[in-house]
Structures are given as C-alpha cells and as structure tokens.
Design an enzyme around this catalytic site. Structure first.
Site, PDB file in Angstrom:
ATOM      1  N   GLN A 197     130.245 115.038  71.488  1.00 33.01           N
ATOM      2  CA  GLN A 197     131.320 114.194  70.990  1.00 33.01           C
ATOM      3  C   GLN A 197     130.929 113.643  69.629  1.00 33.01           C
ATOM      4  O   GLN A 197     129.862 113.067  69.461  1.00 33.01           O
ATOM      5  CB  GLN A 197     131.600 113.074  71.995  1.00 33.01           C
ATOM      6  N   ARG A 217     133.422 107.397  73.178  1.00 34.61           N
ATOM      7  CA  ARG A 217     133.672 107.790  71.792  1.00 34.61           C
ATOM      8  C   ARG A 217     134.620 108.978  71.761  1.00 34.61           C
ATOM      9  O   ARG A 217     134.759 109.721  72.743  1.00 34.61           O
ATOM     10  CB  ARG A 217     132.356 108.151  71.116  1.00 34.61           C
ATOM     11  N   ALA A 238     138.903 106.584  78.096  1.00 31.27           N
ATOM     12  CA  ALA A 238     138.335 107.890  77.773  1.00 31.27           C
ATOM     13  C   ALA A 238     138.418 108.195  76.282  1.00 31.27           C
ATOM     14  O   ALA A 238     138.996 107.428  75.512  1.00 31.27           O
ATOM     15  CB  ALA A 238     139.041 108.964  78.579  1.00 31.27           C
ATOM     16  N   HIS A 239     137.882 109.341  75.904  1.00 31.48           N
ATOM     17  CA  HIS A 239     137.816 109.686  74.479  1.00 31.48           C
ATOM     18  C   HIS A 239     139.203 109.844  73.864  1.00 31.48           C
ATOM     19  O   HIS A 239     140.105 110.383  74.461  1.00 31.48           O
ATOM     20  CB  HIS A 239     136.966 110.927  74.219  1.00 31.48           C
ATOM     21  N   ASN A 240     139.314 109.332  72.650  1.00 34.49           N
ATOM     22  CA  ASN A 240     140.517 109.457  71.837  1.00 34.49           C
ATOM     23  C   ASN A 240     141.715 108.669  72.344  1.00 34.49           C
ATOM     24  O   ASN A 240     142.830 108.853  71.865  1.00 34.49           O
ATOM     25  CB  ASN A 240     140.893 110.942  71.652  1.00 34.49           C
TER      26      ASN A 240
END
Lengths: 368, 368, 368
Positions: A197, A217, A238-240
């Site tokens: 990531q 991240r 979670a990511h994004n």
C-alpha cells in the site's frame, strides 16, 4: 478544581441566578449531585428529575427558569447540553506528564513545537512533526514523515504509520492504529499476491478517533477523514475510504475500501458498509445497518430484523427462507386473481338470485 | 526510488512498448498519474478512464494494446492486476530502523537469524527464535518459546504468546494479539470457572494478519492458520479454530471456537460464524453473513436484510415477526384450498350455465 | 510439571480408580491423549469417543464408570467439565518474569503489594495501587490513581485510565483499554462539541476481559462491571454501561451507552445492544443479536435471518422489503374475507343443489 458560580456562568455565556461567589465543587448528574455540585437539565422531560435533585446549581434553558428558580441557583443558557459539554472541560483530569520523558526515543530530525509533552518509552521517527501543546502518551509509536498539528492528544499504544498527516486538535485514543496496511491482494492462480500500500492517511482538524480502531492507508491514493469527524472505538476504516466533515461513526462500524461517506452523517454502532459505495450527506443509519448499495438521498435507514424469543425467531427465519421462493407480491397477485374470480361468481349468483327470489343474507360488508 | 521502463517490464515479465530508458517516478492511479508515472488498466471496463489518463506508461493486457499504444507507452502482461501488485513492492516505503535497537530487551536464550531488525523497546522472551531478515517493530512483545520464520514483519504493539509457531514471510500488523487466552469457562453453580488454555497457535507460511486482531490459543489442541491465509483488521479467531490454505477473511469477522474453515474461502467483512461448524472449501460469504450451521457445499452465501428507509423497515420488521406465526407456506396452502373451492364453484356454475344459457363473459384468463 | 493420579484426584475432589502413583504428563483432548495423559469425558454423548481414546486416565461422572473402568484408570467427579477446568490450572504455563523489571517506570507514589511482578517498560502512574501477587506485563500503561486488587493479571499493551478501580483476581488480556473516553458529544450548529468524560470505570472481583476490548469511562457517573463477569475479545462497553454479576459476553459484542445488563446473562458473539436499555437477569442472546428494546423477561432471544445461497437470499430480501408494504397479517385478513365470501357462495350453491338434485361431489374436506 472548584469554581465560583460567576466563573461557570461566564464560561458558558449564561445568566447567573443566585450567589455569584457560590463555590461549585463538582459537575454531576441530577441523581448524584449534592448541595455543592452543578448539574444540567436537558429539556422539559427532565423537569421532574430536576425537581427531585439535591444539586446546588442547575444549568437550564429559559423556559424552565420559572419552575426551578425558587428551589435552585441557576445558570440560564440557550443550550444546556452544549453548556454542559463546555463545563466538562473545566472539571476534566489534568494530564500527569508535563514534559518530554527522558526515556522517549526521538529521532534527531523530528520537529517538536512548543510545550509538546511526550510520555515514557514513546518512539518518534525520522522527520516527524508535532505541533505545539500536543500530548503524546507513553508507548506511542509515530513512524517516519508523519505530521501532527497543534493541541493533539495521542494516547498510549497508538501506532501511526504511512506518512499520515494529522490536523490540529485531533484526539486519537489508546491502542488505535493509523495507517495500517490496506487489505489489498491480487488473486492469481489460487494465491493472494500482496499489493504493497503506497497511499497515506490524511486526517483533518478537530477529528476524534476512539480506542482500538484501525484506519488503513490508501492503496495508491489516500484515505481521507475530513475536519470535525468523530469516530468511536473498534471502528474499521479501510483503504481509500473518504469521510466527509462532521460525520459521526459509532463503535464497531466497518467501512470497506473506497467508500465515500458524505458530510454530517450519523452512522449507528456495529454497522457495516460495503466497498466502493457513495453515501450522501446527512444520511443516518440506525445501529447494525448493513449497507450494500449507495445511498443517494439524505434520510434515516435501517436493516436487520427485530429481536424475538428464539423459538419464534426460528419460525420467522423459515418464513424468510420461504420468501425466496414465494415473494409477498406473488401471493398478493394470487389473492387478486381469486378475488376477481369470486367477484365473478358472486355477480353471477346475484343475477340468478334476482331471477329466482330476493336473498336478505346477501351481505357484501365482508368484501375487500 | 525511480525505475527505467525496462526495469519495470523485467520485474513483471512484460513486453515493453516505448523507450526502454524512460524514467518512471511513481506508480499511481489512472486519475492521479502524470507524465512521469505508471498506472495500470484493470480490464476493458477501465478503457475510457485509461484514455483520459495523463500517465506516461500503462500496464495493460494484450487485448487493449491496439486501443492504447498510439497514446501511451505500455507494458503488456497477462494479468495487469498481478503486475500492479508486483510493482507496488518496488515503490513501497523502506523500513526506518536498520539493526537491533539498544533499548530492545532480548532474553539471552533467544536466537535471532541474520539481518534481523528489532525496534526500540521491543521485548523478546526466553527461547524465542526469529528467522533471518525479519523485522520486529518497536514495542512488540514476544513471549517465551515463540518461533517465527524468516522474512517476517511484526508491527508495533503486537503481543505474541502461547508458544506460537509462525512460518516464513508472515506479516502481522500493529496492535494484534496472537495467542491470547481462549474464552473457556466451565459454568458451575452460577459461576464461571476459568479453563486455563493450554494449546498453542500455529501459523503457516505467507500468512497476513491485519491490525487490532485477536487470534486465541487453543484450549487443549492448537488454533491453526494454514499457509497463504490473509486476515484483515479487527478479526476474532477463537480457540481451536482451523483455517485452510489461501482463505481470505475480511475485517471485523468473528469466528467462534473450534470451527473449521476450508481452503480458498472468501469471508466477507463483519461476518460472524458460530462455533463447532465446518465450512467447506471454496465457500464465499458476502459481508455481514451470520453462519449458524455447517456449510458442506462450495458456493456463495448471504444473510441479513436489505437496507430500507427506517419507516418502511419498521413495518417490514413487523412482517418478519408475523412470519413466525404464519409462514409463507401456510399462506400458500390456504390460497390453494380457496382456489380448489373456487374451481369447484365455477365448475358447478358452468354446468348450470350450460343448463340455462350460454354466457359470453365466462372468461377464464384470470385463473391462476 | 507432571502429577500423580492421587494428586490430580485430590485437586478435583474426585475418587481415583487405578494406580494412585501413576504419573500423568499432560492434560489433553480425548483424540490427542496418549498413555501418559489424562482427558475428560463431558457426558454420555462423548462415550464413543472416550472408548476410542488412547488416554491413560479419564475424568468421568459416576454414570459412566461402569462402561469405562475396564479400559481406563478413572477420576470420578460430580462435574467432569468443572474438574477439567480445575486441572488446566495445574498444567498451565508459568509466567516468565519474576520480579519488577529495572526498565519499568514506576511513580514514587505508587503502592505495590507483596510479590507484584512488573514487566519491562511498563509505566505505572501517580498514586497507583496494585495488590499482592499481581502480574503486570511488559508495555502496560497504568494511569494515575488507578487501583488494582490482589492476584490481578494485566497483559502486554493494556492501557488503564480514568482512575479505574479494579477488584481482586481480575484478568485483563493484551491490548485492551480500560477507561478510554466515552463517545459523548453535544451537537450544536452542525458540529460536535466534546463532552470531557468525568466518570470512572469500576470493575469487581474475578472479572475477565479479553484482548483488544474497550471499556469506556462514564460521562458523569461510572461504568460498572460487577463481580464474576467474563468478557471476550474485541468487545465494546460504552460509557455508563452496567453489567450484572456473572454475566458472560462473547467476542465482538457492542453495548451502547447507559445500558444496564442484568446478572447471569449470556450474550452471544457479535451482538449489538442499543443504548439506554435494560436487560433483565438470566437473558440469553444468540450470536449476532440486535437488541433495540429493553428485555424484561428472562429467556433466550435471537435476531437476524438464516444463511441462504446468495441467489435465493437476494429474492428473500425482496420479499422482506415487500413485507413493509403488505404485512402478513394484512394478507391473512384478505384471505379470511375471501374465505367468508366463498363460504357464502358455497352455502348458496348447496341450497340450490338441494333444491335441484343431490351432488355427490360436494366434498368439504378441502375446506380450511
């Protein structure tokens, strides 16, 4: 930590009814307050409880003054709940560490603002920036290139990675992880291939994140939490994911990857929101909501079934399963068809009866 | 951290279309990429987005070459998603600590492989073994007799107990607990009598466990996580659970004691799986699934209700409750009986009508 | 760590059948036990498994003695499960640290009882009290004015704040937070105004709290966990919650603010209980229950839907949505009306038929 009635009134911009030099010892609930304490009355519905209270001072709105002024000293404000929130800060604990602990490991390139306090055994990495008046508790680990604004509050055992940028007056409670790796894997030939990531976490000003939460991240782009967002304990971001300004997220909620949540939303506890969705501004979800589609309209939404005694619940679950083979609308259609057929039979019968003899029992009240 | 187009092509075993010495600065999303960056096109459905991208280089599959080669330099591979995963490793952060910190407390009997790096204030117990090239972050606590393979990655504030054995290339993210005590109590005369947990945790190779997760040790036998399993954040794996190879478990899932999950399963986030169940290989659960029985067949399974506006939801919940007293099948049976009775009435009427006069309105189209 | 059969029998107050000097090496499951091991038979339903076991000794209840005594040495007790629980303590790991680590930072005003052991890098604040024979693991942070009873067990990375009072023989597992700030904010003009939390956490004797859990401090009054309560991993206990004696709460449960849970309840894993509710004594909730109203009656309760193949589930969800417009009771009512109308039609037909000719096909068996 005691205050005069005058001091308290000034702090909440309220009008004081009573002895301005009266000494208030504690801020307590209506039930627990005693003669030296102050309590607040959160609207008309607490009037009875207020009248029964032993508090020396009450914080009230204008409309309750008449009913309470003979019995209590008062601070009169527009929003007693807001005034209560403001007063809690006066009565809160002070922090027990007052400078930078000798046992803290601080990288020589780290930049600390004025009056930063750092607890024992904290580890602060390369190029970290921490704004003035921030508190870093013992055992915190802040990885390289992280920046934190002024007046931050980072509690014990928090881990911050991924070159996160964190605004001013942000509070992160104990054992939370900011910038843990997103759950990104490419499936190929039956195996999971890790996607390192590369995105960051960007957190605005006056954000609050509870204990034991995880904010991942981003994969390539960043995970973003806007100004004024408040997040409770044990929450997964979670990511994004992007969360809009002043949204509140209660404990144990999970938000899957790349979902965008609007501003001023209220997400009930233990909710789960699938990935790649968009939730509009001003959406409210009741507790334990399951969200599998985007929500384009402000409003209040829910999912799940009510709680039943287990024996009844088992039967209802059978019924739910049967719905998959026979939806309600299909049943309704069948009933409509039967109704039409009965209408027809009855009209025929009526014609016959008319032909034959009058029937006084032909009561149509029962019809749908 | 920049690479030539040739280097990147070689790393993913792809064919390069363009200037092999072109210098790529970053791996970014199609939207964010600029002229010096590389991005990937995850299939035909991203073609439009690709054509609008400002990326200097795209990773694509063969079938898209023709449509993109005039506008972009390309790396052509079988699976662009896999190639993307592989490239992320080239662009990932490097770790900031490069040896064994002086402040780490390492028991003299612990055995560390070559190039092991240990962060500040980590505590490594008696007889612990750590394989070569492993990273142990600050504040990690590894209890006695734990063994960890080579190339492991154990982040800050992880606790590992219960003589856990952990394979090679395992990643355990921040604040996770491996080998916490299973929730085992014998009820006797209204009290809970603790069952000290004696089993271990055995984790295979290339396993990934997210942040803030809990993997309990077994009661008598071991809790087992097979090779290639990937687990997200805030996941509960109770005592004596077994998880088969290459299964993926998304965030906030709970797996109760002694349940066996097959290989190559995908468990959606926030699912809860009861204890003592068996889940077959290749089972997929959508998010927030509630599993109370074993699943013997590969396939995709779900539970829960859809999200509704709260006012409608309240009514649906009333309907669900009513299902417990009147399941759909019973309703259907009633409708069948009524249908038979109407059939009978109509056939009688038809006979009568035949006896009396022809009726042109006797339309049977409406029948079920 | 091996024991004679006699020693084991005495420890569980059981009658020994066999060689009292027989040396038992391990306590294991029926499947894993070998000739030097002891295993337990948890009732008649494990008889077949017991007969197939290679264990040297079995713990059994009286009623199984006859069936097992020719093949095994026995310890006969009233409750084999309880005896098993008691024996696990004999075979459990010993703790690896045996005194107060030099690296622990202990405030000079802290008071430690006899034989308290404190691991490396623990941080113990001002005026903290810790009773005799308690274990404090590495990296624990205990804030000022916290008091902990005797024989406590506080694992790595636990954070304790808010002047918490904790009773005797309490176990708190790794990475749990006691006294994190409650999620209290006053909404005013579109922003959240923090309510500093002033209450404490009060935990009784013999309480057990798992890993990665969060127990918030009260807003004004305290959060209270009574004697004998057992709590699993990743559980959220919000501010001002009260939990009655000997209640068990399984993993990943969330309890929202100010809810009171009775004594001797069993809360299934991944349940969510809304705020400001009262749950009676002796209530059991099955896993993943959603509780939105108070429960005044002891009993077992459930919510949620069964697990279905996803294709069928999607249809059932459509049916659930339709219930919001057409509840079952309304359908039933329509069917009742149709039935009455058919009754009427049939009675009319019967009269006609009587007038005309007898009809041998007039079978009423089909009627509801």
């Amino acid at each position: 930590m005691s205050y005069s009635l005058e001091q308290l009134g000034r702090h909440v911009q309220g009008a004081v009814h009573g002895d301005s030099q009266f000494n208030v010892l504690k801020l307590r609930s209506l039930e627990q307050a005693t003669a030296q304490d102050i309590a607040f009355v959160n609207g008309e519905k607490y009037l009875e409880q207020a009248l029964a209270s032993k508090a020396g001072v009450l914080i009230v709105s204008k409309d309750l003054v008449e009913k309470l002024q003979t019995q209590f000293q008062l601070i009169v404000v527009e929003s007693p709940y807001l005034a209560f929130a403001q007063l809690t800060h006066l009565f809160a604990d002070t922090v027990e560490f007052s400078n930078i602990a000798k046992t803290a490991v601080i990288h020589p390139t780290a930049q600390l603002g004025k009056n930063v306090r750092i607890g024992d055994y904290a580890v602060i990495g390369e190029n970290v920036q921490i704004g003035s008046n921030s508190y870093i508790y013992p055992h915190v680990h802040i990885g390289k290139n992280v920046s934190i604004g002024h007046s931050a509050w980072i509690e014990s055992h928090v881990s911050i990675f991924a070159e996160a940028t964190i605004g001013d007056q942000v509070r992160i409670h104990a054992n939370t992880v900011i910038g843990s790796e997103g759950f990104g894997f490419a499936p190929y030939q039956g195996r999971w291939h890790r996607i390192a990531q590369l995105g960051r976490v960007r957190i605005g000003h006056q954000v609050r994140i509870g204990s034991n939460s995880s904010i991942d991240r981003g994969a390539l782009d960043d995970t973003v939490i806007d100004d004024g967002v408040i997040i409770d304990n044990l929450v997964q971001v979670a990511h994004n994911v992007q969360i809009g300004q002043h949204t509140a997220i209660a404990a144990k909620t999970a938000i899957a990857g790349s979902t965008k949540i609007g501003a001023h939303c209220i997400i009930g506890g233990a909710s789960a929101i699938a990935g790649h969705l968009t939730i509009a501004d001003q959406v409210q979800l009741t507790g334990m909501s399951m969200v599998t589609k985007s929500i384009h309209q402000a409003g209040t939404y829910s999912s799940g079934t009510g709680l039943l005694e287990s024996a009844a619940w088992r039967k209802a679950v059978v019924g739910f399963r049967q719905l998959s083979e026979m939806p309600i609308n299909k049943l309704l259609k069948q009933i409509k068809v039967l109704t039409a057929r009965i209408d027809q039979l009855e009209s025929h019968q009526t014609v016959e009866q008319a032909n034959e003899r009058p029937n006084p029992n032909d009561d149509k009240k029962n019809k749908l």
